[in-house]
Design an enzyme around this catalytic site. Structure first.
Site, mmCIF file in Angstrom:
data_model
loop_
_atom_site.group_PDB
_atom_site.id
_atom_site.type_symbol
_atom_site.label_atom_id
_atom_site.label_comp_id
_atom_site.label_asym_id
_atom_site.label_seq_id
_atom_site.Cartn_x
_atom_site.Cartn_y
_atom_site.Cartn_z
ATOM 1 N N ASP A 139 31.024 -32.690 -10.211
ATOM 2 C CA ASP A 139 30.514 -31.367 -9.839
ATOM 3 C C ASP A 139 31.306 -30.802 -8.657
ATOM 4 O O ASP A 139 30.751 -30.396 -7.647
ATOM 5 C CB ASP A 139 29.026 -31.460 -9.506
ATOM 6 N N ASP B 18 31.704 -31.136 -14.699
ATOM 7 C CA ASP B 18 31.594 -29.896 -13.937
ATOM 8 C C ASP B 18 32.808 -29.729 -13.022
ATOM 9 O O ASP B 18 32.828 -30.203 -11.882
ATOM 10 C CB ASP B 18 30.291 -29.812 -13.150
ATOM 11 N N TYR C 194 33.729 -24.501 -12.309
ATOM 12 C CA TYR C 194 32.631 -23.539 -12.166
ATOM 13 C C TYR C 194 33.101 -22.111 -12.426
ATOM 14 O O TYR C 194 32.551 -21.153 -11.887
ATOM 15 C CB TYR C 194 31.952 -23.655 -10.806
ATOM 16 N N ASN D 194 27.994 -29.472 -18.083
ATOM 17 C CA ASN D 194 27.408 -28.242 -18.634
ATOM 18 C C ASN D 194 28.229 -27.000 -18.277
ATOM 19 O O ASN D 194 28.253 -26.019 -19.025
ATOM 20 C CB ASN D 194 25.965 -28.070 -18.159
ATOM 21 N N HIS D 195 28.937 -27.032 -17.141
ATOM 22 C CA HIS D 195 29.744 -25.870 -16.760
ATOM 23 C C HIS D 195 31.048 -25.778 -17.550
ATOM 24 O O HIS D 195 31.805 -24.828 -17.367
ATOM 25 C CB HIS D 195 30.020 -25.886 -15.259
ATOM 26 N N HIS E 32 27.489 -37.026 -17.889
ATOM 27 C CA HIS E 32 27.199 -35.989 -16.905
ATOM 28 C C HIS E 32 25.740 -36.025 -16.452
ATOM 29 O O HIS E 32 25.453 -35.933 -15.257
ATOM 30 C CB HIS E 32 27.520 -34.606 -17.455
ATOM 31 N N HIS F 93 15.785 -31.376 -8.976
ATOM 32 C CA HIS F 93 16.720 -30.623 -9.802
ATOM 33 C C HIS F 93 17.065 -31.440 -11.047
ATOM 34 O O HIS F 93 17.447 -32.604 -10.949
ATOM 35 C CB HIS F 93 18.000 -30.306 -9.023
ATOM 36 N N HIS F 94 16.940 -30.833 -12.201
ATOM 37 C CA HIS F 94 17.282 -31.472 -13.482
ATOM 38 C C HIS F 94 16.458 -32.738 -13.724
ATOM 39 O O HIS F 94 16.920 -33.665 -14.399
ATOM 40 C CB HIS F 94 18.775 -31.797 -13.548
ATOM 41 N N HIS G 206 25.783 -33.882 -12.317
ATOM 42 C CA HIS G 206 24.777 -32.872 -12.654
ATOM 43 C C HIS G 206 23.871 -32.544 -11.467
ATOM 44 O O HIS G 206 23.710 -31.380 -11.109
ATOM 45 C CB HIS G 206 23.959 -33.320 -13.858
ATOM 46 N N VAL G 207 23.265 -33.550 -10.866
ATOM 47 C CA VAL G 207 22.442 -33.350 -9.666
ATOM 48 C C VAL G 207 23.371 -33.373 -8.455
ATOM 49 O O VAL G 207 24.119 -34.333 -8.254
ATOM 50 C CB VAL G 207 21.373 -34.447 -9.544
ATOM 51 N N HIS G 208 23.303 -32.337 -7.624
ATOM 52 C CA HIS G 208 24.248 -32.186 -6.519
ATOM 53 C C HIS G 208 23.780 -32.961 -5.290
ATOM 54 O O HIS G 208 23.455 -32.397 -4.241
ATOM 55 C CB HIS G 208 24.442 -30.708 -6.189
#
Length: 560
Positions: A181, A208, A211, A245-246, A330, A339-340, A367-369
């Site tokens: 990410d 990711d 972006y 996903n991005h 991911h 988140h998520h 995925h989770v930042h």
């Protein structure tokens, strides 16, 4: 007689009450789903600014186009075959070239080999047309050898280098970088710059990338800036890709129906080498590790191509050759961030039993930042034969850190922190009946994470050091650089109690001690006894950590 009976009853009551008090103390301080000596999870108090960083401006120095007409740019490499003797070199030129060649050799002054790109492609979106994207595979390289390579023609050339991995084997040390990410903010820049200074040899990238889909019409100019941004690392060592996903990027509203369009054109993978039918999932072997990259956004249900391929691929793993089995994806199957939350449940229901059956060591995801490490877990319970899950989706992108975490912290969660940074998996060796590694998460200071009970590891997180290990009994006298292992007796667990004076940059040599509960219970976890507080038939471990170089020193010794 009555008085004697009352006295005996009172004594019995006192004994029972004392035992209940001791049991309640142990029960309150020992998580039900975790083994003896495994500490409950913790959430780091450190939180980097909750403000999301903005993408760097287009005129940032790290985005600059290299000088010269049609100069090669966005250069990056990845592994090009199954075993590490091939490299795929990828680059972009604004205009078409007649001979997209790679000149390479072991002598920088004499490029003795030439390879021509097997694929040159372009793609277009709503208001963007890419440059010419070249992919060239260098084959039959020598193991553990530095190669220099040159791109471009005439007076407009650029030179780079890479080092091939050692031949696959159980006693091969190797360091993998961990990034996810990433994006292209100032935080992203700090992550890449920090990683470039590390000892990482290959990046495992868990999805990711640029972006670019955050911009109107999914502006692929931001793919170009990202490609130039990561070149300082990706042109010199392989980045192993996983889609996020991005990267999906479909938008029917402006006529974009193809998924992963930019990703598939720009980022090549050696998927055919592992008989995969899609570049979105594949496997490679590198050093001591067997690495499987999965797609969270492709079908994985029964009878799907990815499902069928993974089952056959897991069956191929030879742990005598590549004892470390690593999965990349991911979306993590375990994460306690809000988140998520639970987004990985569908894949977990399909693949988790396989991960346990084939004894996967680590599953890396993004995925989770934020950063999170679990204990070995399956079905939400501790299982020492299950993988450890690492969330490393904290590269620094413009969406900001993921907070808050779910409270209370689940028992499977060992450590979590809302921060940005990168990770480093430093595999030291895998011989005998144990494995040795460091896992570190870097955000300006180190934290070493011990992942499994049968791994020989050291954790440094703030002021806590932690050791777990199992079975050095058959090691004999073997030396691996600074790692010394001598004959000892099988497993127990040691923990260094908190030392507020521990120096993160140069941790002094310290010795492990048994967890207090194990001492109180009068036994080691494998049934070895303790007499009068003395350790019997157990091992002593010491570790020295020296700053960025993290020089480890272990000593296993039987205690009479």
């Amino acid at each position: 007689m009555i008085m004697a009976r009352c006295s005996a009853a009172g004594a019995a009551s006192f004994v029972v009450s004392t035992l209940l008090l001791i049991w309640s103390f142990w029960y309150m301080h020992t998580p039900a789903a975790t083994p003896w000596g495994i500490s409950s999870g913790s959430t780091s108090l450190y939180v980097r600014s909750l403000e999301a960083a903005a993408d760097m401006p287009l005129d940032a120095d790290v985005f600059q186009v290299p000088p010269g007409f049609n100069a090669p740019q966005q250069v990056h490499i990845t592994q090009g075959d199954y075993y590490g003797k091939g490299v795929i070199v990828s680059w972009i030129t604004p205009y078409k070239v007649e001979s997209p060649n790679v000149y390479y050799g072991t002598d920088k002054e004499n490029y003795s080999f030439t390879a021509t790109a097997e694929l040159t492609t372009t793609y277009a979106t709503y208001n963007y047309t890419s440059g010419f994207i070249h992919h060239c595979t260098l084959e039959d390289l020598e193991y553990n050898t530095t190669y220099h390579y040159k791109l471009g023609e005439g007076n407009v050339t650029r030179e780079f280098s890479f080092t091939t991995p050692p031949e696959c084997g159980p006693d091969v040390p190797y360091a993998f970088g961990l990034i996810g990410d990433l994006g292209q903010t100032a935080d992203s820049n700090a992550t890449v710059e920090h990683y470039v200074q590390s000892r990482g040899q290959t990046v495992l990238f868990v999805g990711d990338c640029s972006y670019a889909d955050r911009y109107p019409f999914y502006d692929s100019n931001r793919w170009d800036t990202w490609g130039r941004f990561i070149e300082r690392s990706a042109a010199y060592q392989p980045w192993i890709w996983t889609p996020g996903n991005h990267e999906i990027e479909p938008s029917p509203t402006f006529g974009e129906f193809s998924e992963f369009n930019a990703y598939l054109h720009r980022l090549r993978t050696p998927y055919t080498a592992s008989q995969s039918k899609s570049p979105l999932w594949f496997a490679i072997q590198r050093g001591p590790a067997y690495i499987i990259s999965l797609s969270s956004y492709s079908s994985f249900v029964t009878h799907s191509p990815q499902n069928h391929w993974l089952k056959s691929e897991l069956f191929k793993v030879d742990r005598t050759k590549t004892p470390w089995l690593i999965i990349m994806m991911h979306v993590s199957l375990y994460s306690s961030n809000s988140h998520h939350y639970l987004e990985g449940e569908a894949m977990r229901s399909v693949f988790e039993s396989w991960f346990v059956e084939y004894k996967v060591d680590i599953v890396f995801a993004g995925h989770v930042h934020a950063y999170e490490r679990t204990h070995p877990v399956s079905n939400v319970l501790f299982n020492e034969d299950a993988p450890t899950y690492i969330v490393i989706g904290d590269g620094g992108n413009a969406e900001g850190p993921a907070v808050p975490y779910i409270e209370p912290q689940p028992e499977y969660s060992a450590l979590r922190e809302a921060s940005f940074g990168h990770g480093l998996l430093d595999i030291i060796n895998s011989g005998c009946k144990y494995k040795a590694c460091h896992l570190s998460f870097v955000r300006g200071s180190w934290s070493f994470a011990c992942l499994r009970p049968h791994w020989h590891c050291c954790i440094q997180y703030g002021s806590e050091l932690f050791f777990q290990f199992k079975d050095c009994s058959d090691c004999g006298q073997r030396n691996y650089e600074r790692n010394r292992h001598s004959t000892g007796s099988p497993f127990t667990l040691y923990r260094i109690l908190r030392n507020s004076n521990a120096d993160r940059a140069s941790c002094r040599l310290q010795a492990g001690r048994l967890h207090p509960f194990a001492i109180w219970s009068g036994r080691c976890r494998e049934g070895k006894s303790l007499e009068g507080g003395a350790v019997r038939n157990c091992l002593v471990v010491m570790c020295l950590v020296c700053g960025w170089k993290q020089v480890p020193f272990y000593s296993c010794a039987g205690i009479p």
